[in-house]
Design a protein around this motif. Structure first.
Motif, PDB file in Angstrom:
ATOM      1  N   MET A 140      75.044  86.946  51.134  1.00  0.00           N
ATOM      2  CA  MET A 140      73.699  86.424  51.380  1.00  0.00           C
ATOM      3  C   MET A 140      73.608  84.902  51.304  1.00  0.00           C
ATOM      4  N   ILE A 141      74.682  84.226  50.918  1.00  0.00           N
ATOM      5  CA  ILE A 141      74.616  82.771  50.740  1.00  0.00           C
ATOM      6  C   ILE A 141      74.173  82.054  52.018  1.00  0.00           C
ATOM      7  N   PRO A 142      74.785  82.311  53.185  1.00  0.00           N
ATOM      8  CA  PRO A 142      74.296  81.626  54.390  1.00  0.00           C
ATOM      9  C   PRO A 142      72.835  81.931  54.701  1.00  0.00           C
ATOM     10  N   PHE A 143      72.403  83.188  54.522  1.00  0.00           N
ATOM     11  CA  PHE A 143      71.014  83.530  54.831  1.00  0.00           C
ATOM     12  C   PHE A 143      70.044  82.784  53.910  1.00  0.00           C
ATOM     13  N   PHE A 144      70.452  82.514  52.683  1.00  0.00           N
ATOM     14  CA  PHE A 144      69.592  81.778  51.756  1.00  0.00           C
ATOM     15  C   PHE A 144      69.539  80.288  52.074  1.00  0.00           C
ATOM     16  N   PHE A 145      70.675  79.703  52.465  1.00  0.00           N
ATOM     17  CA  PHE A 145      70.785  78.247  52.509  1.00  0.00           C
ATOM     18  C   PHE A 145      70.893  77.660  53.914  1.00  0.00           C
ATOM     19  N   ILE A 146      70.950  78.486  54.953  1.00  0.00           N
ATOM     20  CA  ILE A 146      70.996  77.963  56.320  1.00  0.00           C
ATOM     21  C   ILE A 146      69.797  77.059  56.632  1.00  0.00           C
ATOM     22  N   PRO A 147      68.544  77.450  56.336  1.00  0.00           N
ATOM     23  CA  PRO A 147      67.429  76.587  56.703  1.00  0.00           C
ATOM     24  C   PRO A 147      67.467  75.225  56.014  1.00  0.00           C
ATOM     25  N   THR A 148      67.768  75.207  54.714  1.00  0.00           N
ATOM     26  CA  THR A 148      67.807  73.939  53.999  1.00  0.00           C
ATOM     27  C   THR A 148      68.961  73.077  54.482  1.00  0.00           C
ATOM     28  N   PHE A 149      70.117  73.679  54.762  1.00  0.00           N
ATOM     29  CA  PHE A 149      71.251  72.928  55.306  1.00  0.00           C
ATOM     30  C   PHE A 149      70.879  72.289  56.634  1.00  0.00           C
ATOM     31  N   ALA A 150      70.230  73.069  57.514  1.00  0.00           N
ATOM     32  CA  ALA A 150      69.859  72.542  58.826  1.00  0.00           C
ATOM     33  C   ALA A 150      68.908  71.363  58.698  1.00  0.00           C
ATOM     34  N   GLN A 151      67.995  71.447  57.754  1.00  0.00           N
ATOM     35  CA  GLN A 151      66.988  70.412  57.618  1.00  0.00           C
ATOM     36  C   GLN A 151      67.528  69.167  56.908  1.00  0.00           C
ATOM     37  N   LEU A 152      68.277  69.356  55.824  1.00  0.00           N
ATOM     38  CA  LEU A 152      68.732  68.220  55.027  1.00  0.00           C
ATOM     39  C   LEU A 152      70.045  67.627  55.536  1.00  0.00           C
ATOM     40  N   ALA A 153      70.990  68.470  55.941  1.00  0.00           N
ATOM     41  CA  ALA A 153      72.304  67.972  56.340  1.00  0.00           C
ATOM     42  C   ALA A 153      72.368  67.583  57.813  1.00  0.00           C
ATOM     43  N   LEU A 154      71.602  68.284  58.654  1.00  0.00           N
ATOM     44  CA  LEU A 154      71.663  68.024  60.091  1.00  0.00           C
ATOM     45  C   LEU A 154      70.417  67.338  60.629  1.00  0.00           C
ATOM     46  N   GLY A 155      69.359  67.231  59.819  1.00  0.00           N
ATOM     47  CA  GLY A 155      68.135  66.572  60.265  1.00  0.00           C
ATOM     48  C   GLY A 155      67.333  67.362  61.270  1.00  0.00           C
ATOM     49  N   MET A 156      67.500  68.680  61.319  1.00  0.00           N
ATOM     50  CA  MET A 156      66.744  69.498  62.259  1.00  0.00           C
ATOM     51  C   MET A 156      65.308  69.676  61.772  1.00  0.00           C
ATOM     52  N   PRO A 157      64.331  69.814  62.672  1.00  0.00           N
ATOM     53  CA  PRO A 157      62.949  70.091  62.250  1.00  0.00           C
ATOM     54  C   PRO A 157      62.879  71.417  61.499  1.00  0.00           C
ATOM     55  N   ARG A 158      61.855  71.581  60.648  1.00  0.00           N
ATOM     56  CA  ARG A 158      61.735  72.791  59.839  1.00  0.00           C
ATOM     57  C   ARG A 158      61.663  74.049  60.698  1.00  0.00           C
ATOM     58  N   SER A 159      60.946  73.980  61.819  1.00  0.00           N
ATOM     59  CA  SER A 159      60.819  75.161  62.670  1.00  0.00           C
ATOM     60  C   SER A 159      62.180  75.583  63.222  1.00  0.00           C
ATOM     61  N   TRP A 160      62.975  74.647  63.692  1.00  0.00           N
ATOM     62  CA  TRP A 160      64.293  74.975  64.223  1.00  0.00           C
ATOM     63  C   TRP A 160      65.227  75.420  63.115  1.00  0.00           C
ATOM     64  N   ALA A 161      65.052  74.865  61.934  1.00  0.00           N
ATOM     65  CA  ALA A 161      65.871  75.287  60.801  1.00  0.00           C
ATOM     66  C   ALA A 161      65.642  76.770  60.493  1.00  0.00           C
ATOM     67  N   LEU A 162      64.389  77.202  60.580  1.00  0.00           N
ATOM     68  CA  LEU A 162      64.089  78.615  60.336  1.00  0.00           C
ATOM     69  C   LEU A 162      64.529  79.503  61.500  1.00  0.00           C
ATOM     70  N   TYR A 163      64.494  78.955  62.717  1.00  0.00           N
ATOM     71  CA  TYR A 163      64.939  79.739  63.863  1.00  0.00           C
ATOM     72  C   TYR A 163      66.426  80.073  63.778  1.00  0.00           C
ATOM     73  N   THR A 164      67.212  79.203  63.146  1.00  0.00           N
ATOM     74  CA  THR A 164      68.636  79.500  63.011  1.00  0.00           C
ATOM     75  C   THR A 164      68.858  80.767  62.174  1.00  0.00           C
ATOM     76  N   VAL A 165      67.995  80.993  61.177  1.00  0.00           N
ATOM     77  CA  VAL A 165      68.076  82.240  60.415  1.00  0.00           C
ATOM     78  C   VAL A 165      67.732  83.423  61.308  1.00  0.00           C
TER      79      VAL A 165
END
Length: 454
Positions: free
Chosen positions: A273-298
């Protein structure tokens, strides 16, 4: 049909009223001689009634597993908006406690299902989970969220988890792996629905009303699932109609396949479950993706998980469970390790999709092979409960450890050290995949009559 005080009606035993050739039949009564207790009817292999129960169980799974799959959206919102004073690790404990109690409570709900309490657990679990969601909508502090989303909803989900699988298992034999795979697809579908609703509403409605909308969706899906599971069904049992299995079997400590199976699941669930928990925060903080796109990756990961579960379940029905299980466990570990080299949006989306596809099969496949791991039906339930109890500990501690590793050596509130998190997720799953290969060898060597099922 009337019976005397010493006579037993076949209907009371759950048997057919049509007498066999060895029974002495009277026109007014049927007297059965003493002997072993009646066996449960053999498992069906499909039919409209059985597939409707598959659909109803999938809807239930959409709630009890959908919210843990959606927890990445909550983790992201809690870390960056609502609970900014809490660490990533402490927030992750909320989601992992839900899964821990879900699996651990299932150890008790299984025997309750055996003796006919399925309807009671179905209504009580649904009511308690919905109550927990409405209470979560009123929560603003960490301890409040921990109690409602972690404790209350975890216990509620545990009442529904194993009984739903057992009900489907009673209705299928040859196609059981496929049926289990379809049921488990309810988890990512629920995760997709809850994630999308959360993402679309949180900005305009705020946390309270967004969670209330999720609670109303949950209430609606349960109102659809109940008739599908119960209407015209004859395999749910009456209270007192069965015999509860024991919760502990000490002979399991001397069984090599049992321990190989248990340790495989333990390490796989530690990182699952680690990727499912931390994918959105990684996308937003490490890659600078918008919050909506960060959640879409999940959502992408959850959607590909559906395809992966169905393909793996079909493959298991054709070539046996172990080959798809080993393949999916090994590839999940590899993709988590490959995550360390992801530094842009395109590769990150590819990682999310591929990890979701391969990791999705790690849920429906293990129960399908367990009757081969433990061929003795008298202790099968007890040993499965023991294995799942240990696996629940892995689900509890895996993501909080990853969250703690992500904050090693960081200085600012919006900084994370994701390398440690990624390596932890990949290495523990790699260890689990290695144990699967050992389990395969043991099963081929010790369970030769069932080799074709492995």
């Amino acid at each position: 049909m009337a019976t005397t005080k010493d006579e037993v009606s076949p209907a009371d035993l759950g048997e057919s009223t049509k007498p066999s050739l060895t029974e002495q039949v009277d026109e007014k009564a049927v007297v059965l001689t003493e002997g072993p207790p009646p066996q449960p009817p053999p498992a069906m292999d499909g039919g409209t009634r059985a597939w409707l129960q598959v659909l109803g169980s999938a809807l239930v799974f959409g709630n009890l597993w959908g919210l843990p799959f959606c927890f990445g959206a909550f983790q992201n919102y809690y870390e960056l908006t609502l609970l900014t004073n809490e660490t990533s690790s402490s927030i992750a404990w909320i989601g992992t406690l839900t899964m821990f109690l879900l699996i651990l409570t299932g150890i008790v709900s299984g025997p309750l299902f055996d003796i006919g309490y399925f309807k009671t657990m179905l209504f009580a679990g649904a009511a308690l989970e919905t109550f927990g969601m409405f209470m979560l909508s009123l929560s603003t502090k960490y301890w409040q969220i921990f109690l409602t989303q972690g404790v209350v909803m975890g216990f509620a989900n545990g009442l529904l988890y194993l009984p739903g699988l057992a009900l489907v298992g009673r209705s299928f034999k040859k196609h059981r792996a496929v049926a289990m795979g379809v049921v488990s697809c309810g988890a990512p579908i629920g995760g997709i629905v809850y994630t999308l609703v959360f993402e679309r509403l949180i900005g305009g409605l705020g946390f309270g009303w967004t969670v209330r909308v999720l609670a109303f969706i949950m209430l609606g899906t349960y109102s659809i699932a109940f008739p599908l599971l119960l209407w015209g069904a004859h395999n749910v049992g009456d209270i007192g109609s069965g015999q509860a299995r024991k919760l502990f079997d000490k002979s399991a400590f001397r069984d090599g396949p049992f321990w190989a199976y248990t340790f495989s699941n333990f390490f796989l669930f530690m990182g699952y479950m680690i990727p499912f928990f931390f994918i959105p925060t990684f996308a937003q903080l490490a890659l600078g993706m918008p919050r909506s796109w960060a959640l879409y990756t999940v959502v992408f990961a959850q959607a590909s998980s559906i395809v992966g579960r169905l393909i793996a379940s079909y493959a298991a029905s054709r070539v046996g469970v172990m080959i798809p299980w080993i393949t999916c466990g090994l590839m999940s570990a590899v993709f988590n390790l490959a995550w360390t080299g992801v530094h842009s949006e395109g590769p990150f989306i590819a990682f999310s999709v591929l990890y979701g596809a391969f990791s999705g099969a790690l849920i429906p496949l293990p129960p399908s092979i367990f009757p081969v791991v433990c061929p003795d039906p008298k202790v099968l339930g007890a040993r499965m409960g023991m294995a799942q109890g240990l696996g629940s500990v892995a689900s509890l501690i895996g993501s909080p450890i990853a969250g703690a590793l992500s904050q090693v050596g960081v200085s600012g509130p919006d900084e994370r050290n994701y390398l440690g998190l990624q390596l932890w997720a990949g290495l523990v799953m790699l260890l689990g995949a290695g144990n699967l290969m050992f389990l395969w060898w043991l099963l081929v060597r010790k369970r030769k009559p069932e080799t074709k099922l492995i």
